[in-house]
Design a protein around this motif. Sequence first.
Motif, PDB file in Angstrom:
ATOM      1  N   LEU A 102       0.834  -1.193   0.000  1.00 16.13           N
ATOM      2  CA  LEU A 102       0.000   0.000   0.000  1.00 16.13           C
ATOM      3  C   LEU A 102       0.873   1.248   0.000  1.00 16.13           C
ATOM      4  O   LEU A 102       1.867   1.329   0.725  1.00 16.13           O
ATOM      5  CB  LEU A 102      -0.934   0.003   1.216  1.00 16.13           C
ATOM      6  CG  LEU A 102      -2.024  -1.082   1.197  1.00 16.13           C
ATOM      7  CD1 LEU A 102      -2.725  -1.173   2.543  1.00 16.13           C
ATOM      8  CD2 LEU A 102      -3.034  -0.811   0.077  1.00 16.13           C
ATOM      9  N   ASN A 126      -2.334   4.545  -3.351  1.00 15.55           N
ATOM     10  CA  ASN A 126      -3.490   3.667  -3.546  1.00 15.55           C
ATOM     11  C   ASN A 126      -4.266   3.457  -2.248  1.00 15.55           C
ATOM     12  O   ASN A 126      -5.028   2.496  -2.114  1.00 15.55           O
ATOM     13  CB  ASN A 126      -3.053   2.320  -4.145  1.00 15.55           C
ATOM     14  CG  ASN A 126      -2.065   1.578  -3.259  1.00 15.55           C
ATOM     15  OD1 ASN A 126      -1.649   2.074  -2.211  1.00 15.55           O
ATOM     16  ND2 ASN A 126      -1.672   0.379  -3.686  1.00 15.55           N
ATOM     17  N   CYS A 127      -4.051   4.359  -1.286  1.00 17.67           N
ATOM     18  CA  CYS A 127      -4.826   4.347  -0.054  1.00 17.67           C
ATOM     19  C   CYS A 127      -4.632   5.678   0.660  1.00 17.67           C
ATOM     20  O   CYS A 127      -3.742   6.464   0.296  1.00 17.67           O
ATOM     21  CB  CYS A 127      -4.425   3.184   0.864  1.00 17.67           C
ATOM     22  SG  CYS A 127      -2.787   3.362   1.611  1.00 17.67           S
ATOM     23  N   LEU A 149     -10.046   8.679  -2.330  1.00 14.57           N
ATOM     24  CA  LEU A 149     -10.867   7.536  -1.917  1.00 14.57           C
ATOM     25  C   LEU A 149     -12.020   7.305  -2.886  1.00 14.57           C
ATOM     26  O   LEU A 149     -12.353   6.153  -3.209  1.00 14.57           O
ATOM     27  CB  LEU A 149     -11.402   7.760  -0.506  1.00 14.57           C
ATOM     28  CG  LEU A 149     -10.372   7.657   0.634  1.00 14.57           C
ATOM     29  CD1 LEU A 149     -10.984   8.145   1.942  1.00 14.57           C
ATOM     30  CD2 LEU A 149      -9.869   6.226   0.785  1.00 14.57           C
ATOM     31  N   LEU A 152     -10.563   5.665  -6.000  1.00 17.54           N
ATOM     32  CA  LEU A 152     -10.205   4.271  -5.731  1.00 17.54           C
ATOM     33  C   LEU A 152     -11.443   3.398  -5.634  1.00 17.54           C
ATOM     34  O   LEU A 152     -11.452   2.254  -6.113  1.00 17.54           O
ATOM     35  CB  LEU A 152      -9.396   4.187  -4.431  1.00 17.54           C
ATOM     36  CG  LEU A 152      -8.001   4.806  -4.474  1.00 17.54           C
ATOM     37  CD1 LEU A 152      -7.403   4.860  -3.071  1.00 17.54           C
ATOM     38  CD2 LEU A 152      -7.078   4.013  -5.403  1.00 17.54           C
ATOM     39  N   LYS A 153     -12.507   3.941  -5.046  1.00 14.94           N
ATOM     40  CA  LYS A 153     -13.751   3.177  -4.943  1.00 14.94           C
ATOM     41  C   LYS A 153     -14.346   2.928  -6.319  1.00 14.94           C
ATOM     42  O   LYS A 153     -14.796   1.809  -6.629  1.00 14.94           O
ATOM     43  CB  LYS A 153     -14.754   3.925  -4.061  1.00 14.94           C
ATOM     44  CG  LYS A 153     -16.057   3.157  -3.845  1.00 14.94           C
ATOM     45  CD  LYS A 153     -17.054   3.971  -3.039  1.00 14.94           C
ATOM     46  CE  LYS A 153     -18.350   3.203  -2.860  1.00 14.94           C
ATOM     47  NZ  LYS A 153     -19.393   3.996  -2.195  1.00 14.94           N
ATOM     48  N   LYS A 156     -12.326   0.282  -8.113  1.00 14.66           N
ATOM     49  CA  LYS A 156     -12.587  -1.046  -7.553  1.00 14.66           C
ATOM     50  C   LYS A 156     -13.917  -1.591  -8.052  1.00 14.66           C
ATOM     51  O   LYS A 156     -14.025  -2.761  -8.447  1.00 14.66           O
ATOM     52  CB  LYS A 156     -12.582  -0.978  -6.026  1.00 14.66           C
ATOM     53  CG  LYS A 156     -12.890  -2.300  -5.341  1.00 14.66           C
ATOM     54  CD  LYS A 156     -12.857  -2.159  -3.827  1.00 14.66           C
ATOM     55  CE  LYS A 156     -13.217  -3.465  -3.142  1.00 14.66           C
ATOM     56  NZ  LYS A 156     -13.195  -3.338  -1.663  1.00 14.66           N
ATOM     57  N   GLY A 168      -8.703  -5.920  -5.101  1.00 20.16           N
ATOM     58  CA  GLY A 168      -9.727  -5.023  -4.617  1.00 20.16           C
ATOM     59  C   GLY A 168     -10.117  -5.249  -3.177  1.00 20.16           C
ATOM     60  O   GLY A 168     -10.866  -4.458  -2.613  1.00 20.16           O
ATOM     61  N   LYS A 170      -8.105  -5.126  -0.776  1.00 20.90           N
ATOM     62  CA  LYS A 170      -7.263  -4.289   0.078  1.00 20.90           C
ATOM     63  C   LYS A 170      -8.023  -3.025   0.465  1.00 20.90           C
ATOM     64  O   LYS A 170      -8.636  -2.381  -0.392  1.00 20.90           O
ATOM     65  CB  LYS A 170      -5.971  -3.914  -0.649  1.00 20.90           C
ATOM     66  CG  LYS A 170      -5.052  -5.090  -0.941  1.00 20.90           C
ATOM     67  CD  LYS A 170      -3.803  -4.621  -1.679  1.00 20.90           C
ATOM     68  CE  LYS A 170      -2.904  -5.801  -2.038  1.00 20.90           C
ATOM     69  NZ  LYS A 170      -1.695  -5.356  -2.770  1.00 20.90           N
ATOM     70  N   SER A 172      -8.878   0.812   1.272  1.00 22.17           N
ATOM     71  CA  SER A 172      -8.354   2.064   0.735  1.00 22.17           C
ATOM     72  C   SER A 172      -8.170   3.119   1.823  1.00 22.17           C
ATOM     73  O   SER A 172      -7.451   4.096   1.620  1.00 22.17           O
ATOM     74  CB  SER A 172      -9.279   2.601  -0.353  1.00 22.17           C
ATOM     75  OG  SER A 172     -10.593   2.798   0.159  1.00 22.17           O
ATOM     76  N   VAL A 206     -16.983   4.014   2.411  1.00 24.92           N
ATOM     77  CA  VAL A 206     -15.993   2.955   2.631  1.00 24.92           C
ATOM     78  C   VAL A 206     -15.879   2.711   4.135  1.00 24.92           C
ATOM     79  O   VAL A 206     -16.386   3.488   4.946  1.00 24.92           O
ATOM     80  CB  VAL A 206     -14.605   3.336   2.063  1.00 24.92           C
ATOM     81  CG1 VAL A 206     -14.681   3.492   0.548  1.00 24.92           C
ATOM     82  CG2 VAL A 206     -14.085   4.620   2.706  1.00 24.92           C
TER      83      VAL A 206
END
Length: 304
Positions: A102, A126-127, A149, A152-153, A156, A168, A170, A172, A206
């Motif tokens: 990460l 990536n997080c 975020l 990334l959502k 995913k 996916g 993992k 975020s 999330v």
Amino acid sequence: MSKAPKLILANNKAIKAALIDISGTLHIGDEAIPGAIDACRKLFQYNHQLKVAFLTNTSKVSSETLLHQLRDMGFDESCIPDRDAILTSVNATRQYLVTNELRPYCLVEDDLVEKDFQGVEMNDPNCVLVGLAPSKFSYDKLNRAFRLLSTLKEEKEAAQLLEHANGGDKPSLIAIHRAKYYRDSDHQLSLGPGGFITLLERTVGVTAHVVGKPSRAFYHAAVSSLGVDPANVVMVGDDVVGDIKGALEAGLGGAILVQTGKYTDRDELGNKTDGVLPTLTLRSIVEAVDCICFCVEKGTTTTT
């Protein structure tokens, strides 16, 4: 030592190890809680019978800076032998990031980035990583975290639709911990990172992965490092959720709530912990250590 409060671990197990919280339990701001230095020194006088480690969610400063601060308060090597005696959620977070590949966008103080997270890849994040970072909780930085975020959502969800999850699972959003508040150097309560984490969770949709207390994994790792059974360990702290509920739900034999630091009136009644109650509630680390040492000295789990 002739008298101490009664302490009974689950299933009448003997006390073989103690985990001690730091902020609010040993000190508030840059001042040691009265008697805390001698109490820590006393614990280590029983080191042939009792294993001791300090378990902390402190994420405002690096582990190195934390130890320096404790030394400046008077906690010398007879109280806290070295940095290895301090198990931090920050170090656990570093290990988690590296293990899971990460790359965080950090809402943490620069001291942590420069020392505890040195060498952790942060390009093309990536997080999002959140700790106690008063200087970082600005609109611009929180909005950047929100946008990352959200992106990334979306990525995913798109990958899942194409049946290409690509890691996916993992998380975020990573939280070093999510305490709602803490006792600040002016002895007033101040906001912790919890509210900011909840803000990001609810606006993006999330769920944060919490590394530190009250995470069971964090407690299990701490107990494993001591080489004892969780049922033989007692936790001491001022946070009824992180220190008490967390420890007991992780299977530790007992948890002592001290009425210092972030403790507020009636915390011990279970209203904040879904009915999970501390094994004992005592005025400070001084009484907690007296109780633990009495039990170890007598070779029993109870006192009279």
